[in-house]
Design an enzyme around this catalytic site. Structure first.
Site, short mmCIF file in Angstrom:
data_model
loop_
_atom_site.label_atom_id
_atom_site.label_comp_id
_atom_site.label_asym_id
_atom_site.label_seq_id
_atom_site.Cartn_x
_atom_site.Cartn_y
_atom_site.Cartn_z
N GLY A 1 -55.75 -31.97 11.78
CA GLY A 1 -54.86 -30.91 12.23
C GLY A 1 -55.25 -29.58 11.62
O GLY A 1 -54.41 -28.82 11.15
N HIS A 2 -56.57 -29.31 11.62
CA HIS A 2 -57.08 -28.07 11.05
C HIS A 2 -58.50 -27.83 11.56
O HIS A 2 -59.07 -28.65 12.28
CB HIS A 2 -57.09 -28.16 9.51
CG HIS A 2 -57.91 -29.28 8.98
ND1 HIS A 2 -57.37 -30.50 8.67
CD2 HIS A 2 -59.24 -29.39 8.74
CE1 HIS A 2 -58.32 -31.31 8.24
NE2 HIS A 2 -59.47 -30.66 8.28
N ALA A 3 -59.05 -26.70 11.14
CA ALA A 3 -60.46 -26.37 11.38
C ALA A 3 -61.00 -25.86 10.05
O ALA A 3 -60.25 -25.73 9.07
CB ALA A 3 -60.58 -25.30 12.46
#
Length: 135
Positions: free
Chosen positions: A50-52
């Site tokens: 749920g991120h980059a």
């Protein structure tokens, strides 16, 4: 498939005693390895990621079991990559928003990274990610 995201086939050396697969720089992966970690024992229905990342390149391999890597594009569309074989991995370049879901029982995900851990490298807000990606 999004720009530069790709499945990488690793060498598979077959032997009646059991198969062997490996990865090494620069033959199989496009970056020097700075960190390796793994995720496991994810509870049923659990989601990881749920991120980059700003700088980190990553390859994710299903060493055991299966799971789905879902990439979300800035327009909100998604692409799902089902990983279930230990002889290929998913390459994710920097600034790729992802999460991992649908873990099978006893799934083991190997993460090979171009960067040492740095909390400053994470992009955790999707709206901020969209702004950065559109600049």
């Amino acid at each position: 498939m999004s720009d530069n995201i790709k499945l990488i086939d690793f060498p598979k050396i077959q032997d009646p005693r059991g198969n062997l697969t490996f990865l090494q720089y620069p033959n199989q992966i496009p970056f020097k390895i700075q960190r390796v970690y793994w995720t496991y024992d994810v509870p049923g229905g659990g989601i990881r990621g749920g991120h980059a990342y700003f700088k980190q390149h990553e390859i994710i391999v299903a060493l055991s079991g299966s799971f789905d890597v879902v990439v979300t594009n800035t327009d909100g569309t998604t692409e799902k990559f089902s990983l279930n074989r230990s002889y290929y991995g998913l390459y994710l370049p920097p600034k790729t928003w992802r999460h991992i879901e649908n873990f099978s029982t006893n799934a083991l995900a190997l993460h090979v990274s171009s960067e040492p851990f740095s909390k400053e490298d994470y992009i955790r807000d999707f709206e901020n990610f969209k702004k950065l990606s559109n600049e």
